[in-house]
Design a protein around this motif. Structure first.
Motif, PDB file in Angstrom:
ATOM      1  N   SER A 142      15.352 -35.685 -27.204  1.00 23.52           N
ATOM      2  CA  SER A 142      13.924 -36.646 -27.442  1.00 23.52           C
ATOM      3  C   SER A 142      13.513 -35.208 -26.825  1.00 23.52           C
ATOM      4  O   SER A 142      14.416 -34.475 -25.540  1.00 23.52           O
ATOM      5  CB  SER A 142      13.746 -37.548 -27.909  1.00 23.52           C
ATOM      6  OG  SER A 142      13.789 -38.061 -27.357  1.00 23.52           O
ATOM      7  N   GLY A 143      11.934 -34.840 -26.296  1.00 24.15           N
ATOM      8  CA  GLY A 143      10.838 -34.714 -25.092  1.00 24.15           C
ATOM      9  C   GLY A 143      11.540 -35.280 -24.603  1.00 24.15           C
ATOM     10  O   GLY A 143      11.783 -34.604 -22.821  1.00 24.15           O
ATOM     11  N   GLY A 144      11.254 -37.072 -24.041  1.00 26.97           N
ATOM     12  CA  GLY A 144      11.922 -37.444 -23.156  1.00 26.97           C
ATOM     13  C   GLY A 144      13.376 -37.676 -22.704  1.00 26.97           C
ATOM     14  O   GLY A 144      13.156 -37.127 -20.989  1.00 26.97           O
ATOM     15  N   GLN A 145      14.244 -37.689 -23.261  1.00 30.64           N
ATOM     16  CA  GLN A 145      15.310 -37.632 -23.215  1.00 30.64           C
ATOM     17  C   GLN A 145      16.042 -36.062 -22.805  1.00 30.64           C
ATOM     18  O   GLN A 145      16.656 -36.189 -21.575  1.00 30.64           O
ATOM     19  CB  GLN A 145      16.187 -37.776 -24.491  1.00 30.64           C
ATOM     20  CG  GLN A 145      16.291 -39.303 -25.613  1.00 30.64           C
ATOM     21  CD  GLN A 145      16.616 -38.691 -26.226  1.00 30.64           C
ATOM     22  OE1 GLN A 145      17.090 -37.971 -26.875  1.00 30.64           O
ATOM     23  NE2 GLN A 145      16.922 -40.214 -27.220  1.00 30.64           N
ATOM     24  N   ALA A 146      15.368 -35.137 -22.995  1.00 30.34           N
ATOM     25  CA  ALA A 146      15.386 -33.359 -22.451  1.00 30.34           C
ATOM     26  C   ALA A 146      14.311 -33.608 -20.780  1.00 30.34           C
ATOM     27  O   ALA A 146      15.615 -33.009 -20.315  1.00 30.34           O
ATOM     28  CB  ALA A 146      14.632 -32.355 -23.118  1.00 30.34           C
ATOM     29  N   GLN A 147      13.461 -34.315 -20.623  1.00 32.34           N
ATOM     30  CA  GLN A 147      13.158 -34.544 -19.952  1.00 32.34           C
ATOM     31  C   GLN A 147      14.081 -35.286 -18.299  1.00 32.34           C
ATOM     32  O   GLN A 147      13.821 -35.101 -17.285  1.00 32.34           O
ATOM     33  CB  GLN A 147      11.708 -35.559 -19.769  1.00 32.34           C
ATOM     34  CG  GLN A 147      10.932 -34.769 -17.930  1.00 32.34           C
ATOM     35  CD  GLN A 147      10.950 -33.540 -17.730  1.00 32.34           C
ATOM     36  OE1 GLN A 147      11.670 -32.751 -17.257  1.00 32.34           O
ATOM     37  NE2 GLN A 147       9.838 -32.995 -17.578  1.00 32.34           N
ATOM     38  N   ARG A 148      14.597 -36.284 -19.156  1.00 38.80           N
ATOM     39  CA  ARG A 148      15.072 -37.255 -18.328  1.00 38.80           C
ATOM     40  C   ARG A 148      16.811 -36.121 -17.799  1.00 38.80           C
ATOM     41  O   ARG A 148      17.438 -36.432 -16.447  1.00 38.80           O
ATOM     42  CB  ARG A 148      15.626 -38.600 -19.286  1.00 38.80           C
ATOM     43  CG  ARG A 148      14.675 -39.781 -18.945  1.00 38.80           C
ATOM     44  CD  ARG A 148      15.588 -41.317 -19.303  1.00 38.80           C
ATOM     45  NE  ARG A 148      14.646 -41.437 -20.378  1.00 38.80           N
ATOM     46  CZ  ARG A 148      15.340 -42.439 -21.295  1.00 38.80           C
ATOM     47  NH1 ARG A 148      16.032 -42.512 -21.073  1.00 38.80           N
ATOM     48  NH2 ARG A 148      14.430 -43.138 -22.157  1.00 38.80           N
ATOM     49  N   VAL A 149      17.710 -35.406 -18.823  1.00 38.06           N
ATOM     50  CA  VAL A 149      18.226 -34.933 -18.394  1.00 38.06           C
ATOM     51  C   VAL A 149      18.334 -33.874 -17.229  1.00 38.06           C
ATOM     52  O   VAL A 149      18.951 -33.174 -16.286  1.00 38.06           O
ATOM     53  CB  VAL A 149      18.528 -34.075 -19.890  1.00 38.06           C
ATOM     54  CG1 VAL A 149      20.259 -32.849 -19.181  1.00 38.06           C
ATOM     55  CG2 VAL A 149      19.555 -34.891 -20.778  1.00 38.06           C
ATOM     56  N   PRO A 167       5.821 -32.376 -14.599  1.00 38.28           N
ATOM     57  CA  PRO A 167       7.031 -32.941 -15.244  1.00 38.28           C
ATOM     58  C   PRO A 167       6.944 -33.098 -16.625  1.00 38.28           C
ATOM     59  O   PRO A 167       7.288 -33.131 -17.807  1.00 38.28           O
ATOM     60  CB  PRO A 167       8.484 -33.340 -14.162  1.00 38.28           C
ATOM     61  CG  PRO A 167       7.141 -33.975 -13.537  1.00 38.28           C
ATOM     62  CD  PRO A 167       5.886 -33.241 -12.991  1.00 38.28           C
ATOM     63  N   LEU A 168       5.764 -34.077 -16.499  1.00 39.29           N
ATOM     64  CA  LEU A 168       5.521 -34.790 -17.845  1.00 39.29           C
ATOM     65  C   LEU A 168       4.391 -34.739 -18.589  1.00 39.29           C
ATOM     66  O   LEU A 168       4.095 -35.260 -19.204  1.00 39.29           O
ATOM     67  CB  LEU A 168       5.400 -36.092 -16.917  1.00 39.29           C
ATOM     68  CG  LEU A 168       6.606 -37.390 -16.302  1.00 39.29           C
ATOM     69  CD1 LEU A 168       6.203 -38.369 -15.486  1.00 39.29           C
ATOM     70  CD2 LEU A 168       7.855 -36.766 -16.922  1.00 39.29           C
ATOM     71  N   GLY A 169       4.032 -33.168 -17.870  1.00 39.37           N
ATOM     72  CA  GLY A 169       2.869 -32.408 -19.105  1.00 39.37           C
ATOM     73  C   GLY A 169       2.489 -32.500 -20.035  1.00 39.37           C
ATOM     74  O   GLY A 169       2.113 -32.243 -21.104  1.00 39.37           O
TER      75      GLY A 169
END
Length: 364
Positions: A142-149, A167-169
């Motif tokens: 998901s978008g949130g998981q990809a951003q955490r990676v 980074p959270l845009g």
């Protein structure tokens, strides 16, 4: 909060940037960033904040001045030799690699041993709560998981400095707020230095030790979040950070810690003189909506005016009330939804009041 005697990690000295040799996008920037600090560069599009981040990363070169990292000038050091982690808005993960391979990549480039790489990748995944995701590919996240990676990859090689560019845009509101807290917790736990760029003021206020508010290539104010909100130094900062009521007028008197401003045709307001040119000069008054009282008791406020209720919007914990006062139809009052508070109706006339110390007289 960063200690007064904290060690400086990043220093911008008289830094300028022009793309065409004529217009300066960044003007004479002097800025110190301490080790372990979370500093946010905040401002509208075109204010120069992203250019500053890109010069620090090495993707742009300064037209003039010096950028110093850990005591050494890095003006001529290529990006890959700066020991800086980067997190971008679009994640920039390699689609053909697994999550573990994405995290291992910066370690492989640094020729670390296989055992070291495995340990660090595992630790980084645990840090962002993705322990079971090592074998997945970016398309399966998901978008949130990809951003955490992406955050984990920026931290896995333990850089001196991590840069985050909006980074959270790309995330939805709820996920964005959740990620703000997660990034802040990671920062607190690791003590890494973070320089963060955003145009979202609530993001800046939530996460930062200090915020540098940019406009037109210049830092307008550099301060902790509470100071930026409560004590803006000029009209731009007052309008850009949070909701703000602005009244224009002429300074008619200055008496120590207070001044008097004649609001255009509507009476005198007592305020704190912050950024004015003296008696006879124009000034804009800054007043936060939550500092305004409805029907204050006699003698409580030095500033009391008749106001007509124009609009009521229910927002759960408070009623956002738009009133017409001092010739302004868009004056906002936040009325708490609690026992004992008045129930207002559109069209009625009420008194509104505020303390002199809550009203700041700024540049026109």
């Amino acid at each position: 909060m960063v200690a007064e005697n904290a060690e400086i990690l990043v220093r911008f000295e008289e830094v300028q940037k022009s793309y065409d040799g004529e217009v300066l996008v960044v003007k004479n920037l002097n800025l110190d960033i301490s080790k372990g600090e979370f500093l946010t560069m905040l401002g509208p599009s075109g204010s120069g904040k992203t250019t500053c981040l890109m010069m620090l990363a090495g993707f742009e070169t300064a037209t003039h001045g010096k950028i110093i990292l850990d005591g050494e000038s890095i003006n001529n050091v290529p990006p890959h030799k700066r020991d800086i982690g980067m997190v971008f808005q679009n994640y920039a993960l390699f689609p053909h690699m697994t999550v573990a391979e994405n995290l291992a990549y910066p370690l492989v480039v640094r020729k670390m041993s296989k055992a070291d790489i495995e340990t660090r990748v595992e630790r980084a995944l645990d840090m962002v709560q993705l322990g079971g995701f090592a074998g997945r590919r970016p398309a399966q996240l998901s978008g949130g998981q990809a951003q955490r990676v992406a955050v984990a990859r920026a931290l896995v090689f333990e850089p001196k400095l991590v840069l985050m560019d909006e980074p959270l845009g790309a995330l939805d509101k709820q996920l964005r707020e959740q990620m703000q807290y997660e990034i802040k917790h990671i920062h607190d736990n690791l003590g890494v230095t973070v320089v963060y760029v955003t145009h979202d003021q609530s993001e800046a206020l939530t996460m930062s030790d200090r915020v540098a508010v940019f406009n037109d290539g210049v830092i307008q104010q550099l301060a902790p979040p509470d100071q930026l909100y409560e004590l803006p130094e000029n009209s731009f900062v007052a309008q850009f950070i949070g909701e703000n009521n602005k009244l224009s007028g002429k300074v008619t008197g200055v008496n120590g810690a207070t001044c008097t401003v004649e609001v255009d045709g509507s009476g005198e307001v007592k305020a704190v003189p912050v950024n004015i040119d003296g008696i006879g000069s124009r000034s804009s008054l800054s007043l936060r909506p939550e500092r305004v009282m409805v029907n204050p008791s006699d003698g409580v406020c030095p500033n009391v005016f008749d106001a007509r209720v124009e609009e009521l919007i229910y927002l759960g914990d408070h009623m956002r009330t738009r009133v017409s006062v001092c010739g302004h139809d868009d004056f906002i009052v936040k009325v708490p939804n609690s026992a004992g508070h008045v129930h207002l109706r559109p069209g009625e006339t009420v008194k509104v009041g505020w303390q002199a110390e809550d009203c700041r007289a700024l540049d026109a």
